[in-house]
Design a protein around this motif. Structure first.
Motif, PDB file in Angstrom:
ATOM      1  N   MET A   1      -2.463 -34.317  42.758  1.00 57.85           N
ATOM      2  CA  MET A   1      -2.881 -33.323  43.468  1.00 57.85           C
ATOM      3  C   MET A   1      -2.150 -32.666  44.421  1.00 57.85           C
ATOM      4  O   MET A   1      -2.444 -31.282  44.774  1.00 57.85           O
ATOM      5  N   MET A   2      -1.177 -33.231  45.053  1.00 57.75           N
ATOM      6  CA  MET A   2      -0.346 -32.677  46.275  1.00 57.75           C
ATOM      7  C   MET A   2       0.353 -31.355  45.619  1.00 57.75           C
ATOM      8  O   MET A   2       0.543 -30.440  45.978  1.00 57.75           O
ATOM      9  N   ALA A   3       0.948 -31.704  44.139  1.00 59.76           N
ATOM     10  CA  ALA A   3       1.775 -30.563  43.473  1.00 59.76           C
ATOM     11  C   ALA A   3       0.518 -29.494  43.304  1.00 59.76           C
ATOM     12  O   ALA A   3       1.043 -28.266  43.362  1.00 59.76           O
ATOM     13  N   TRP A   4      -0.456 -29.677  43.015  1.00 58.87           N
ATOM     14  CA  TRP A   4      -1.550 -28.644  42.749  1.00 58.87           C
ATOM     15  C   TRP A   4      -1.833 -27.733  43.924  1.00 58.87           C
ATOM     16  O   TRP A   4      -1.804 -26.514  44.014  1.00 58.87           O
ATOM     17  N   ILE A   5      -2.067 -28.454  45.085  1.00 55.39           N
ATOM     18  CA  ILE A   5      -2.104 -27.833  46.426  1.00 55.39           C
ATOM     19  C   ILE A   5      -1.017 -27.111  46.849  1.00 55.39           C
ATOM     20  O   ILE A   5      -1.013 -25.901  47.325  1.00 55.39           O
ATOM     21  N   GLY A   6       0.166 -27.602  46.569  1.00 50.24           N
ATOM     22  CA  GLY A   6       1.506 -26.920  47.055  1.00 50.24           C
ATOM     23  C   GLY A   6       1.831 -25.783  46.290  1.00 50.24           C
ATOM     24  O   GLY A   6       2.029 -24.981  47.080  1.00 50.24           O
ATOM     25  N   ARG A   7       1.228 -25.745  45.162  1.00 49.46           N
ATOM     26  CA  ARG A   7       1.261 -24.580  44.379  1.00 49.46           C
ATOM     27  C   ARG A   7       0.391 -23.505  44.548  1.00 49.46           C
ATOM     28  O   ARG A   7       0.861 -22.272  44.810  1.00 49.46           O
ATOM     29  N   GLU A   8      -0.848 -23.969  44.901  1.00 42.73           N
ATOM     30  CA  GLU A   8      -2.127 -23.110  44.883  1.00 42.73           C
ATOM     31  C   GLU A   8      -1.871 -22.639  46.626  1.00 42.73           C
ATOM     32  O   GLU A   8      -2.081 -21.402  46.545  1.00 42.73           O
ATOM     33  N   VAL A   9      -1.491 -23.274  47.535  1.00 41.00           N
ATOM     34  CA  VAL A   9      -1.465 -22.849  48.845  1.00 41.00           C
ATOM     35  C   VAL A   9      -0.242 -22.421  49.379  1.00 41.00           C
ATOM     36  O   VAL A   9      -0.025 -21.344  49.991  1.00 41.00           O
ATOM     37  N   GLY A  10       0.798 -23.138  48.823  1.00 42.56           N
ATOM     38  CA  GLY A  10       2.144 -23.035  49.390  1.00 42.56           C
ATOM     39  C   GLY A  10       2.879 -22.043  48.632  1.00 42.56           C
ATOM     40  O   GLY A  10       3.973 -21.705  49.188  1.00 42.56           O
ATOM     41  N   GLY A  11       2.679 -21.888  47.354  1.00 42.70           N
ATOM     42  CA  GLY A  11       3.263 -20.876  46.607  1.00 42.70           C
ATOM     43  C   GLY A  11       4.680 -21.651  46.000  1.00 42.70           C
ATOM     44  O   GLY A  11       5.388 -20.829  45.384  1.00 42.70           O
ATOM     45  N   PHE A  12       4.678 -22.887  46.077  1.00 40.55           N
ATOM     46  CA  PHE A  12       5.810 -23.462  45.543  1.00 40.55           C
ATOM     47  C   PHE A  12       5.762 -23.549  43.782  1.00 40.55           C
ATOM     48  O   PHE A  12       4.625 -23.628  43.380  1.00 40.55           O
ATOM     49  N   THR A  13       7.000 -23.488  43.434  1.00 39.03           N
ATOM     50  CA  THR A  13       6.922 -23.745  41.921  1.00 39.03           C
ATOM     51  C   THR A  13       6.974 -25.287  41.610  1.00 39.03           C
ATOM     52  O   THR A  13       6.797 -25.938  42.668  1.00 39.03           O
ATOM     53  N   ASN A  14       6.515 -25.582  40.389  1.00 37.31           N
ATOM     54  CA  ASN A  14       6.524 -26.873  39.742  1.00 37.31           C
ATOM     55  C   ASN A  14       7.931 -27.542  40.186  1.00 37.31           C
ATOM     56  O   ASN A  14       7.896 -28.702  40.553  1.00 37.31           O
ATOM     57  N   GLN A  15       9.081 -26.956  39.938  1.00 41.93           N
ATOM     58  CA  GLN A  15      10.256 -27.356  40.179  1.00 41.93           C
ATOM     59  C   GLN A  15      10.557 -27.702  41.620  1.00 41.93           C
ATOM     60  O   GLN A  15      11.183 -28.696  41.753  1.00 41.93           O
ATOM     61  N   GLU A  16      10.163 -26.977  42.527  1.00 42.01           N
ATOM     62  CA  GLU A  16      10.337 -27.211  44.010  1.00 42.01           C
ATOM     63  C   GLU A  16       9.557 -28.317  44.229  1.00 42.01           C
ATOM     64  O   GLU A  16       9.751 -29.179  45.174  1.00 42.01           O
ATOM     65  N   MET A  17       8.084 -28.342  43.730  1.00 39.28           N
ATOM     66  CA  MET A  17       7.355 -29.589  44.169  1.00 39.28           C
ATOM     67  C   MET A  17       8.072 -31.050  43.664  1.00 39.28           C
ATOM     68  O   MET A  17       7.991 -31.940  44.232  1.00 39.28           O
TER      69      MET A  17
END
Length: 69
Positions: A1-17
């Motif tokens: 879920m952290m990766a999902w939220i990081g992508r949705e809210v923070g705009g991070f890519t999967n690689q960055e997460m």
């Protein structure tokens, strides 16, 4: 879920997460896919995740209860 939220809210890519969380990028991507499938089927879970994302976008502090052991 952290990766999902990081992508949705923070705009991070999967690689960055994956790098930030110390995870394999392929495993992280599979996990995000599984969560996406669950969010389609589970309205309650989707509501919780959407509320969390909205609060993070607004910078709203979550209420914390004090638990006495």
């Amino acid at each position: 879920m952290m990766a999902w939220i990081g992508r949705e809210v923070g705009g991070f890519t999967n690689q960055e997460m994956a790098k930030e969380l110390g995870q394999d990028p392929a495993a992280l991507t599979r996990g995000i896919g599984k969560l996406a499938d669950e969010l389609v089927e589970d309205r309650k879970l989707r509501g919780v995740v959407e509320t969390l994302c909205e609060n993070l976008r607004r910078g709203k502090k979550l209420k914390r209860s004090i638990r006495h052991a």
